[in-house]
Enzyme design. Structure first.
Site, PDB file in Angstrom:
ATOM      1  N   TYR A  45      -7.006   2.471   6.285  1.00 24.15           N
ATOM      2  CA  TYR A  45      -6.145   1.350   5.869  1.00 24.15           C
ATOM      3  C   TYR A  45      -5.994   0.219   6.880  1.00 24.15           C
ATOM      4  CZ  TYR A  45      -2.706   4.469   8.152  1.00 24.15           C
ATOM      5  OH  TYR A  45      -2.044   5.305   8.999  1.00 24.15           O
ATOM      6  N   CYS A  85      36.464  37.956  10.834  1.00 21.57           N
ATOM      7  CA  CYS A  85      35.269  37.374  11.466  1.00 21.57           C
ATOM      8  C   CYS A  85      34.042  38.214  11.099  1.00 21.57           C
ATOM      9  CB  CYS A  85      35.447  37.333  12.975  1.00 21.57           C
ATOM     10  SG  CYS A  85      33.935  36.844  13.825  1.00 21.57           S
ATOM     11  N   LYS A 119      10.786   3.111   2.796  1.00 29.97           N
ATOM     12  CA  LYS A 119      10.782   4.554   2.515  1.00 29.97           C
ATOM     13  C   LYS A 119      11.515   4.829   1.211  1.00 29.97           C
ATOM     14  CE  LYS A 119      10.617   7.275   6.052  1.00 29.97           C
ATOM     15  NZ  LYS A 119      10.153   8.154   6.894  1.00 29.97           N
ATOM     16  N   CYS A 173      38.069  32.356  14.346  1.00 25.17           N
ATOM     17  CA  CYS A 173      38.098  33.667  14.987  1.00 25.17           C
ATOM     18  C   CYS A 173      38.673  33.409  16.371  1.00 25.17           C
ATOM     19  CB  CYS A 173      36.675  34.222  15.097  1.00 25.17           C
ATOM     20  SG  CYS A 173      36.574  35.599  16.248  1.00 25.17           S
ATOM     21  N   CYS A 215      34.306  37.385  21.161  1.00 17.67           N
ATOM     22  CA  CYS A 215      33.456  37.522  19.967  1.00 17.67           C
ATOM     23  C   CYS A 215      32.024  37.112  20.336  1.00 17.67           C
ATOM     24  CB  CYS A 215      33.998  36.627  18.853  1.00 17.67           C
ATOM     25  SG  CYS A 215      32.868  36.531  17.453  1.00 17.67           S
ATOM     26  N   ASP A 239       1.513  10.157   3.586  1.00 18.41           N
ATOM     27  CA  ASP A 239       2.345  11.031   4.408  1.00 18.41           C
ATOM     28  C   ASP A 239       1.477  12.057   5.139  1.00 18.41           C
ATOM     29  OD1 ASP A 239       4.577  12.002   5.531  1.00 18.41           O
ATOM     30  OD2 ASP A 239       5.404  12.932   3.733  1.00 18.41           O
ATOM     31  N   LYS A 280       2.438   4.472   1.229  1.00 19.71           N
ATOM     32  CA  LYS A 280       2.590   4.969   2.606  1.00 19.71           C
ATOM     33  C   LYS A 280       2.178   6.435   2.602  1.00 19.71           C
ATOM     34  CE  LYS A 280       5.924   5.157   6.389  1.00 19.71           C
ATOM     35  NZ  LYS A 280       5.553   6.469   6.812  1.00 19.71           N
ATOM     36  N   CYS A 305      32.807  39.908  14.671  1.00 18.03           N
ATOM     37  CA  CYS A 305      33.550  40.895  15.462  1.00 18.03           C
ATOM     38  C   CYS A 305      34.660  41.563  14.654  1.00 18.03           C
ATOM     39  CB  CYS A 305      34.123  40.243  16.717  1.00 18.03           C
ATOM     40  SG  CYS A 305      35.443  39.084  16.359  1.00 18.03           S
ATOM     41  N   GLU A 331       0.848  -1.199   0.000  1.00 22.03           N
ATOM     42  CA  GLU A 331       0.000   0.000   0.000  1.00 22.03           C
ATOM     43  C   GLU A 331       0.876   1.239   0.000  1.00 22.03           C
ATOM     44  OE1 GLU A 331      -2.446  -0.259   3.503  1.00 22.03           O
ATOM     45  OE2 GLU A 331      -3.042  -2.307   3.045  1.00 22.03           O
TER      46      GLU A 331
END
Ligand code: IVH
Length: 659
Positions: free
Chosen positions: A219, A402, A308, A418, A423, A114, A112, A405, A110
């Site tokens: 189902y 960075c 799946k 960094c 910072c 969702d 599946k 900073c 069947e």
């Protein structure tokens, strides 16, 4: 009065018949206008004679009932789900396992669905209760919302008592419509139909669910024997006779694995054209006698499994490469792309790891890229479609400062860092790490809240977390917080004080000290003072602790600033002792894959034994797999393990592994 009652019965009959033809038989028997006329006449009569309104009236579907909370419902039989499998190999092992008990088994196949599973209870043919799965044992009463679903019969074609299970879902069309409306009204969009369906049944006001256009696909009957049913396919026929929509046109039957695999391939081709989302195929042993023989494991039925579909790959455009700063100061480039729907959710961001990765892939802003969800969870950039380039793309260039900073970045091996301890990005990431689940596990102190509290000045350093209780009044003033949530937060902060040493060791964010190393150190040294005293050489001599970790631990615990933080936390009342729970986690951090038929153990048994010792059992072999345990007739996982040079264990090695 009798005339009116008769007319109401007649109208309900006409409306129900029309709905049945429309939903169950896919074959409308009257025009929309006729339907509306009957419906409006019924509404009018019910309004005028409220005492004559029937409890199964189709007019109930517009909703309107508003609850103040969801009632809990205990399922008569637990609502379980199946184990997931992902490839042909696993289909073959599933079939082998089934055939050991039921040599002649055949399967129903069947789609599946969702959505989310729901249980509908009918008494005397009338829908009296609908519930969510919840944790499988206790769900929530969502009758008011389910009554609004047009494909759920409010009265069955037979006056029987029965429980019916199936999927509550949102069709692709309703999903599009629902999101269009939300966009217009400025509401957040639902990421996928599943979330939209789940969000809709969890509404207290049923008129909201009524507008969302939900559907129900039946189902499963938990007690088929009560109705003389002998096979799963007879269950589906019976459900249809009762008035439910089923997937009978798409369902299939298979006698062997070849037929299963070819059904899956066929359905995968039809997937896109279906009016609803599916994420795989559900395999169930058809004969209910076989089902009974196979029974259940501790967690799941043995008589079925959910295959799946593999992760989808979808194309999108790279808009920007955004650099983020981690708690160690490590800079990570991230791909920001046009939002796309991948494997059931909308994603717009994926890590690009580091400079080398970007240069290797030659990613350029403006490129068409393909995205996939690794293990169906974390999105990754699979490939750059170079043939789609227009020449306007911008090549990747690593940043030098960075982004938070502005300090100059320092390169160490493949990564840039960094190095500024103050910072803000590093501080925030460090605080997030400290409070997260695997470390101090402070409920209610997630990323967003930490960021907000940091920016508002409530938390600048770890110790400030434990001083939050002094700002209770101020915190309660903040939007989105009430006394209850603040009290909950403060009590989980207090609770975290008594965590065992390994938690706080990991939480401090010492470089190279992960969950496993923290545990090794905590078990060995029992408290922080012993660990502080340990020399680098002594640390290096411990199994599992290499020179790099030893150096980093020693450095951290010799730094005055860190020692004073530890002292401060001690004074606040944090526990720095190891608390032995007696839990055996010898295999923690290891991952095993099982393949082929084992003689001495059932797969589930062995999985449980390994998991109880802290190992993970997964279905696919990767470079990170610790070992593959191989039985008779191993499949392609064995070949892959050989190719990758992963340890191969035979059944007789299992005791050694465990002990
Ligand atoms: S039968 C014991 N049939 O997928 C499980 N489930 O693990 C009985 N699902 O959570 C469920 N389509 O919500 C069954 N045709 C189908 C299904 C289906 C989707 C969901 C169900 C369950 C999970 C299966």
């Amino acid at each position: 009065m009798d005339d009116i009652k008769n007319r109401i019965d007649e109208l309900i009959e006409k409306i129900n018949k029309a709905s049945y033809e429309y939903y169950v038989n896919d074959n409308p028997s009257i025009t929309d206008q006729e339907y509306d006329d009957y419906y409006n006449e019924l509404l009018k009569l019910e309004k005028k004679y409220p005492d004559l309104k029937r409890e199964d009236s189709p007019t109930l579907r517009v909703g309107g009932q508003v609850l103040d909370k969801f009632e809990k419902v205990t399922h008569e039989r637990p609502m379980l789900s199946f184990d997931d499998i992902f490839n042909d190999d696993e289909i073959i092992s599933f079939d082998e396992r089934i055939r050991k008990t039921c040599p002649d088994a055949s399967y129903t196949l069947e789609p599946k669905m969702d959505g989310l599973s729901g249980s509908l209870l009918y008494k005397n043919g009338i829908l009296v209760r609908a519930a969510t799965r919840g944790d499988g044992v206790v769900g929530e009463n969502i009758t008011h919302n389910v009554k609004t679903i047009k494909s759920v019969p409010l009265r069955l074609n037979k006056p029987i008592d029965i429980e019916v299970r199936g999927e509550i879902y949102m069709s692709k069309k309703s999903f599009e419509k629902c999101n269009e409306e939300r966009k217009k009204s400025g509401e957040n969009l639902f990421a996928n139909p599943r979330n939209a369906a789940a969000g809709s049944v969890r509404q207290l006001d049923s008129s909201v669910a009524a507008k969302r256009g939900l559907d129900f696909m039946a189902y499963f009957l938990p007690n088929p024997e009560r109705y003389g049913i002998r096979t799963q396919s007879e269950s589906i026929d019976f459900l249809r006779e009762l008035g439910f929509v089923t997937n009978h046109k798409l369902n299939g039957l298979a006698k062997n694995t070849n037929e299963i695999i070819s059904y899956i391939n066929d359905l995968a081709k039809k997937r896109e054209g279906l009016p609803f989302e599916i994420d795989g195929v559900v395999l169930k042993v058809n004969n209910l006698k076989d089902e009974e023989k196979l029974g259940f494991t501790q967690r799941v039925p043995r008589w079925g499994i959910a295959y799946k579909f593999p992760a989808e790959e979808v194309l999108t455009t790279l808009k920007e490469i955004k650099f983020t700063v981690g708690r160690t100061g490590k800079i990570t480039p991230n791909a920001i792309f046009d939002p796309v729907h991948v494997a059931g959710s909308v994603v717009s961001k994926a890590t690009l790891h580091n400079e080398d990765y970007c240069l290797d892939k030659d990613v350029r802003v403006g490129d068409v890229i393909s995205i996939r969800k690794a293990g169906d969870v974390i999105p990754e950039v699979v490939e750059v479609k170079k043939e789609r380039r227009t020449g306007k793309e911008t090549p990747f260039k690593m940043i030098e400062k960075c982004p938070m900073c502005g300090s100059k970045l320092v390169k160490e091996d493949a990564n840039y860092f960094c190095k500024n301890n103050s910072c803000p990005a590093r501080k925030i990431e460090g605080l997030i790490h400290f409070a997260s689940r695997d470390t101090m596990n402070i409920d209610g102190l997630g990323e967003r809240i930490i960021e907000d509290f940091y920016n508002m000045g409530f938390i600048k350093d770890i110790s400030d977390i434990y001083l939050l209780k002094n700002h209770k009044e101020d915190l309660m003033e903040l939007e989105g917080f009430g006394e209850k949530s603040i009290n909950n937060l403060l009590s989980s902060i207090e609770r975290s004080k008594s965590n065992s040493l390994e938690k706080v060791l990991f939480a401090l964010g010492i470089r190279h000290v992960g969950k496993k190393t923290a545990k090794v150190l905590a078990k060995r040294y029992k408290n922080i003072d012993n660990l502080i005293k340990a020399s680098e050489e002594e640390l290096t001599n411990i199994n599992d602790i290499g020179a790099i970790i030893a150096k980093s631990v020693k450095e951290y615990l010799s730094n005055e600033e860190n020692l004073s933080l530890i002292n401060e936390l001690k004074n606040i009342g944090l526990n720095f002792e190891y608390v032995d729970t007696g839990f055996d986690d010898k295999l923690e951090g290891m991952t095993f894959v099982l393949t082929g038929t084992l003689q001495k153990y059932k797969r589930e048994e062995l999985t449980k034994i390994l998991e109880d010792k802290g190992a993970k059992v997964t279905s696919s072999v990767t470079k990170k797999t610790t070992g593959v345990i191989v039985g008779d007739k191993p499949g392609s996982k064995y070949d892959k393990a050989l190719k990758l040079g992963i340890n191969i264990y035979k059944e007789e090695d299992i005791e050694n592994i465990i002990n």
